[in-house]
Design a protein around this motif. Structure first.
Motif, PDB file in Angstrom:
ATOM      1  N   ARG A 212      -3.787  25.554  42.236  1.00 52.92           N
ATOM      2  CA  ARG A 212      -3.350  26.525  40.422  1.00 52.92           C
ATOM      3  C   ARG A 212      -2.493  25.763  40.109  1.00 52.92           C
ATOM      4  NH1 ARG A 212      -6.394  30.494  39.804  1.00 52.92           N
ATOM      5  NH2 ARG A 212      -5.431  30.626  37.669  1.00 52.92           N
ATOM      6  N   ALA A 213      -0.984  24.662  40.992  1.00 54.51           N
ATOM      7  CA  ALA A 213      -0.025  23.790  40.217  1.00 54.51           C
ATOM      8  C   ALA A 213      -0.500  23.454  38.916  1.00 54.51           C
ATOM      9  CB  ALA A 213       0.893  23.799  40.874  1.00 54.51           C
ATOM     10  N   HIS A 214      -1.783  22.670  39.829  1.00 55.54           N
ATOM     11  CA  HIS A 214      -2.148  21.361  39.465  1.00 55.54           C
ATOM     12  C   HIS A 214      -3.117  22.008  38.154  1.00 55.54           C
ATOM     13  CE1 HIS A 214      -5.535  18.625  38.754  1.00 55.54           C
ATOM     14  NE2 HIS A 214      -6.332  18.734  39.190  1.00 55.54           N
ATOM     15  N   LEU A 215      -3.724  22.801  37.603  1.00 61.47           N
ATOM     16  CA  LEU A 215      -4.137  23.416  36.469  1.00 61.47           C
ATOM     17  C   LEU A 215      -2.881  23.309  35.154  1.00 61.47           C
ATOM     18  CD1 LEU A 215      -7.359  25.951  38.205  1.00 61.47           C
ATOM     19  CD2 LEU A 215      -7.689  23.114  37.657  1.00 61.47           C
ATOM     20  N   ALA A 216      -2.251  24.585  35.528  1.00 66.84           N
ATOM     21  CA  ALA A 216      -1.509  25.320  35.096  1.00 66.84           C
ATOM     22  C   ALA A 216      -0.991  24.128  34.894  1.00 66.84           C
ATOM     23  CB  ALA A 216      -0.179  26.184  35.712  1.00 66.84           C
ATOM     24  N   ALA A 217       0.006  22.763  35.324  1.00 68.27           N
ATOM     25  CA  ALA A 217       0.186  21.894  34.479  1.00 68.27           C
ATOM     26  C   ALA A 217      -0.612  20.532  34.469  1.00 68.27           C
ATOM     27  CB  ALA A 217       1.155  21.191  35.863  1.00 68.27           C
ATOM     28  N   THR A 218      -1.715  20.556  34.072  1.00 68.42           N
ATOM     29  CA  THR A 218      -2.250  19.716  33.652  1.00 68.42           C
ATOM     30  C   THR A 218      -2.956  20.828  32.260  1.00 68.42           C
ATOM     31  OG1 THR A 218      -4.365  20.536  34.947  1.00 68.42           O
ATOM     32  CG2 THR A 218      -2.569  18.343  35.176  1.00 68.42           C
ATOM     33  N   GLY A 219      -3.402  21.816  32.056  1.00 71.97           N
ATOM     34  CA  GLY A 219      -3.872  22.632  31.562  1.00 71.97           C
ATOM     35  C   GLY A 219      -5.316  22.947  31.109  1.00 71.97           C
ATOM     36  N   ARG A 220      -6.283  22.188  32.904  1.00 73.55           N
ATOM     37  CA  ARG A 220      -7.475  22.986  32.730  1.00 73.55           C
ATOM     38  C   ARG A 220      -8.081  23.446  33.617  1.00 73.55           C
ATOM     39  NH1 ARG A 220      -9.228  16.768  34.285  1.00 73.55           N
ATOM     40  NH2 ARG A 220     -10.974  18.244  35.370  1.00 73.55           N
ATOM     41  N   THR A 221      -9.358  23.229  32.932  1.00 73.33           N
ATOM     42  CA  THR A 221      -9.502  24.865  33.958  1.00 73.33           C
ATOM     43  C   THR A 221      -9.769  24.077  35.760  1.00 73.33           C
ATOM     44  OG1 THR A 221     -11.397  24.394  32.895  1.00 73.33           O
ATOM     45  CG2 THR A 221     -10.025  26.362  31.888  1.00 73.33           C
ATOM     46  N   SER A 222     -10.502  23.731  35.602  1.00 75.79           N
ATOM     47  CA  SER A 222     -10.757  23.257  36.895  1.00 75.79           C
ATOM     48  C   SER A 222     -10.018  21.961  37.105  1.00 75.79           C
ATOM     49  CB  SER A 222     -12.605  22.745  37.151  1.00 75.79           C
ATOM     50  OG  SER A 222     -12.798  21.830  36.307  1.00 75.79           O
ATOM     51  N   PRO A 223     -10.807  21.375  39.173  1.00 75.58           N
ATOM     52  CA  PRO A 223      -9.394  20.477  38.850  1.00 75.58           C
ATOM     53  C   PRO A 223     -10.455  19.188  38.643  1.00 75.58           C
ATOM     54  CG  PRO A 223     -10.856  21.965  41.333  1.00 75.58           C
ATOM     55  CD  PRO A 223     -11.597  21.922  39.349  1.00 75.58           C
ATOM     56  N   ALA A 224      -9.688  18.213  38.798  1.00 73.17           N
ATOM     57  CA  ALA A 224      -9.516  16.112  38.439  1.00 73.17           C
ATOM     58  C   ALA A 224     -10.875  15.867  39.248  1.00 73.17           C
ATOM     59  CB  ALA A 224      -8.201  15.751  38.350  1.00 73.17           C
ATOM     60  N   VAL A 225     -11.016  16.800  40.680  1.00 71.63           N
ATOM     61  CA  VAL A 225     -11.597  15.881  41.476  1.00 71.63           C
ATOM     62  C   VAL A 225     -12.697  17.127  41.890  1.00 71.63           C
ATOM     63  CG1 VAL A 225     -10.446  14.473  42.315  1.00 71.63           C
ATOM     64  CG2 VAL A 225     -10.340  16.866  43.633  1.00 71.63           C
ATOM     65  N   HIS A 226     -13.865  16.424  42.343  1.00 72.07           N
ATOM     66  CA  HIS A 226     -15.418  18.064  42.397  1.00 72.07           C
ATOM     67  C   HIS A 226     -13.829  18.853  43.791  1.00 72.07           C
ATOM     68  CE1 HIS A 226     -19.416  19.674  43.011  1.00 72.07           C
ATOM     69  NE2 HIS A 226     -18.432  19.837  44.171  1.00 72.07           N
ATOM     70  N   LEU A 227     -13.665  19.249  44.157  1.00 72.49           N
ATOM     71  CA  LEU A 227     -12.376  19.717  45.380  1.00 72.49           C
ATOM     72  C   LEU A 227     -13.766  20.831  46.521  1.00 72.49           C
ATOM     73  CD1 LEU A 227     -10.267  19.781  46.374  1.00 72.49           C
ATOM     74  CD2 LEU A 227      -9.718  22.150  45.569  1.00 72.49           C
ATOM     75  N   LYS A 228     -13.562  21.128  48.277  1.00 73.67           N
ATOM     76  CA  LYS A 228     -14.455  20.766  48.591  1.00 73.67           C
ATOM     77  C   LYS A 228     -13.217  21.392  49.350  1.00 73.67           C
ATOM     78  CE  LYS A 228     -19.024  19.739  47.824  1.00 73.67           C
ATOM     79  NZ  LYS A 228     -20.033  18.459  48.122  1.00 73.67           N
ATOM     80  N   LEU A 229     -13.796  22.930  50.133  1.00 70.53           N
ATOM     81  CA  LEU A 229     -13.187  22.822  51.084  1.00 70.53           C
ATOM     82  C   LEU A 229     -14.055  22.828  52.620  1.00 70.53           C
ATOM     83  CD1 LEU A 229     -10.148  23.192  49.628  1.00 70.53           C
ATOM     84  CD2 LEU A 229      -9.488  25.406  50.737  1.00 70.53           C
ATOM     85  N   LEU A 230     -13.015  22.702  53.631  1.00 67.45           N
ATOM     86  CA  LEU A 230     -13.563  23.284  54.761  1.00 67.45           C
ATOM     87  C   LEU A 230     -12.996  23.214  56.040  1.00 67.45           C
ATOM     88  CD1 LEU A 230     -17.173  23.668  56.749  1.00 67.45           C
ATOM     89  CD2 LEU A 230     -16.970  21.326  57.715  1.00 67.45           C
ATOM     90  N   VAL A 231     -12.811  24.676  56.372  1.00 63.42           N
ATOM     91  CA  VAL A 231     -11.961  25.435  57.285  1.00 63.42           C
ATOM     92  C   VAL A 231     -12.213  26.179  58.066  1.00 63.42           C
ATOM     93  CG1 VAL A 231      -9.956  26.798  57.453  1.00 63.42           C
ATOM     94  CG2 VAL A 231     -10.179  25.996  55.240  1.00 63.42           C
ATOM     95  N   GLU A 232     -12.719  25.331  59.632  1.00 65.38           N
ATOM     96  CA  GLU A 232     -13.392  25.300  60.834  1.00 65.38           C
ATOM     97  C   GLU A 232     -12.303  26.745  61.766  1.00 65.38           C
ATOM     98  OE1 GLU A 232     -14.222  23.924  64.129  1.00 65.38           O
ATOM     99  OE2 GLU A 232     -13.234  21.917  63.603  1.00 65.38           O
TER     100      GLU A 232
END
Lengths: 467, 467
Positions: B138-158
């Motif tokens: 969220r900080a990444h988006l807020a500071a860059t003004g982007r609406t999606s991350p600069a990478v295609h972000l995936k999370l896997l939390v086992e």
């Protein structure tokens, strides 16, 4: 050795064999299991019963000696000749635990005769082999016309042998004057086989140790710390691996100093025994024979000192894995000792050897678990020759010589009383000591009676010669 | 790296820090102990809670993935740019068991903030380090003004990491297409210390074995047979003693073949770390440092393969002694592996080595207990450089490099997905993973948020360069 005397002995035994067996059967019914507290009263009953039987046999002195554990029975029958040699017979009246459900075909404490064998707990170990001395001494008197034995005869029958004889040494030390003897006859062993009567000339001693190594203060993660700190399980393994050299000899410096080596004659006599290694391996439930280079299997188990791992442990031993460097590890070691080796010296050598080999960062403890001394009577000792002759007369063939690889309280008698120890045993390996369906061969039991009947006269002469 | 961007990130984090911690506290209240069946419902609740939080964060795709054990959570947030590199963040939402009576000062599942530290089971391992990615993105988006991350972000939390990830490998293989990534960020490790931010560049692998040696068919009397038959406890000790040579190197032939050696640069970087061996020994609860000659302690635990005894056992281990030759003995061994070592090959080498060393009369079994592969990302990999830069910005100082001596499921991700694995962790050694009073330093947790906020822009460039 006179044929008339022998014939008189045999006649007397034939006449009294049935009554002798009946009496023995009564004794065998008493479950004198020293290891089980619930049988403490039975062990005492067994001592009292034996005391009664020895009085009836004719021993003028019979005493039950209390110990902090189970009681022993002492009996004494002085010879008429004041200079007669003194002989002490050792045995025990307690027995191993036994229960029908352990695999016995019949009640272990309800003796049964079948195919010439007497089945009962204690039949061979050791009531049968103690009891043959009662008829033995009576046959000796009857055939010689004596009213007392040709030797000053003493009997000591302890009640805790199957529990490790915890109070035996103290008892012998305390009563050393009463027990003083020129020779000790241990009546608690066996012979090679039914066809090959033998006399055992010695037992190995044993010294027990537990070595504990301490590494990290607790088990630590082998991923985080492994490979960078000393591991006590590895250290204990290295200690064990260093215990023998490439020839299978014990590598503790000084271990062999003073060892009484086998004589060429003894090696030759051992080699004459009908030893079948394949069959021995089956008895040993083992799949190879190996040990000290340059010695046969019999020499290795009877006459050579050894170091053996009885147990090793450390770290995680459950199902699956656990990625730890263990905090501690231990090994239990026993060293079998032979004549010429002193347990106290062995203890010092082992302590020094361990201390020198433990790596930095590992703390060690060596617990000395006690020791039994070795004993050995030279082949040419007159008393040993007398025993071999007496046994040869009973068995109608020359006897051969063996030794015993195990250890026993006999060594305490040798040491405290300063007398040679001789082993008179008629039990055979198939008798099942400590196992279900223990038995004694009745014909061999009677040979034991006969040997005892011949022994005292011959031994009186032999021991006089030895003075 | 722009100061304006950094300042915007910091401002955003400051504004949302309190809400972020409040949310994390809610999650920490769920006792998601995967090892205890009675907490199975809690582990599921933890997965559902996380799924909700990720949706709220803005991830357009959030799924709970069932396994034969505990569920994992998957989330995905594609970048606007179709050619954006794909990054997979790995963590886990289950925790170690914890109970007040284990030595906790407060309830392990009732988070408490004290002196700038948040105490709770899972605060550092691993909920805190998973959760910082929510505020981070969220900080990444807020500071860059982007609406999606600069990478295609995936999370896997086992949900089974604390139980050995029994179904993780299968899950990753089954969902390999959904999980495909150009780089994997493991968010489940730590750094050197509060003052020394570090990036871990690899983990050791591990291969587990149990070797069982069988001698006599049952325990046999060491007096009767000892010294004349092979003893499996002695044999297992000799095997262990032969495992290392005099330089502390693993003596299994071929073991070091293919090992990726430390570079001079990496050795120099390790040597710059403020390593205090005395202090490390206290942490290791050990009393000496030892291991492979020619390497420092850090090199030994991070970058060198090892062989370690986790457990050894055989024969009698109770109180006192027992004069036996044991029937069997066993040793549990783990080999830590480094890049270039293949577990299947190591298994073959170990089997051959054992087979060659077991003496006649001893039967052996080698059980292979499974393996985890090593993983290593070269220091000059652009993605690693990006991570180091992002962390350096958050910590206002250059970061250093470490490795991890332990092993983890990260290697499965590297292997199945064919992507380099990077480790972003802000936990410190004092956080008490798996111990009572686990905590996370709040300032460091926020540095984790900040690192994550800087990471995606930098990494997008770094990974494009690496294509």
């Amino acid at each position: 050795m006179s044929e008339t005397l022998d014939s008189a002995v045999q006649t007397y035994i034939r006449q009294h064999r049935a009554a002798f067996l009946e009496e023995l059967t009564r004794w065998l019914r008493i479950p004198s299991v020293s290891a089980q507290p619930e049988h403490a009263e039975d062990v005492r009953r067994s001592a009292d019963w034996l005391a009664g039987a020895l009085k009836e046999t004719g021993f003028p002195v019979v005493e039950v000696w209390d110990t902090p554990g189970a009681p022993a029975v002492f009996a004494e029958w002085p010879a008429e000749e004041p200079d007669a040699p003194v002989v002490l017979v050792y045995g025990h009246h307690d027995v191993q635990p036994a229960a029908r459900e352990d695999g016995w075909d019949t009640d272990p404490f309800e003796p049964v005769v079948k195919d010439g064998r007497l089945y009962a707990r204690g039949a061979a170990d050791d009531k049968g082999q103690v009891f043959f001395h009662t008829l033995g001494v009576r046959a000796h008197l009857a055939a010689t016309g004596r009213t007392s034995p040709a030797v000053h005869l003493k009997l000591l029958v302890e009640g805790e042998e199957e529990s490790g004889s915890p109070h035996f040494r103290a008892l012998v030390e305390e009563r050393a004057e009463r027990l003083a003897a020129d020779a000790v006859i241990v009546s608690d062993t066996g012979m090679w086989s039914e066809d090959t009567p033998t006399v055992c000339t010695g037992m190995r001693g044993v010294a027990e140790f537990e070595v504990r190594l301490h590494g990290p203060d607790q088990d630590i993660h082998s991923g985080s710390f492994g490979g960078a700190v000393p591991n006590p399980a590895t250290a204990v393994a290295r200690l064990v691996a260093a215990l023998h050299d490439e020839d299978g000899r014990v590598a503790v410096p000084g271990f062999y100093d003073g060892v009484v080596e086998l004589t060429e004659r003894e090696r030759a006599l051992f080699a004459e025994l009908p030893f079948d290694e394949e069959r021995w391996l089956r008895t040993a439930k083992s799949h190879a024979a190996s040990g000290e280079a340059g010695y046969t299997t019999l020499e290795r188990i009877w006459a050579r000192p050894t170091a053996e791992v009885n147990g090793i442990g450390g770290g995680y031993q459950g199902v699956g894995g656990k990625t730890i460097v263990p905090s501690s590890a231990m090994v239990k070691l026993t060293f079998r000792l032979v004549a010429g080796q002193d347990p106290e010296r062995i203890e010092r050598l082992v302590r020094a050897w361990v201390a020198e080999r433990v790596p930095a960062g590992i703390r060690h403890e060596v617990h000395f678990g006690g020791a039994t001394r070795p004993c050995l009577t030279p082949l040419d000792h007159p008393a040993l020759q007398s025993l071999a002759r007496a046994m040869g007369r009973a068995f109608r063939q020359p006897v051969r010589f063996t030794r015993e690889g195990g250890s026993g309280p006999a060594a305490d008698l040798q040491e405290v009383l300063g007398a040679p120890v001789l082993f008179l045993g008629i039990s055979v390996p198939s008798d099942g000591w400590h196992a279900p369906n223990e038995k004694v061969e009745l014909d061999l039991l009677v040979k034991g009676v006969e040997t005892a009947a011949y022994l005292w006269g011959d031994l009186a002469e032999g021991l006089r010669d030895a003075r």
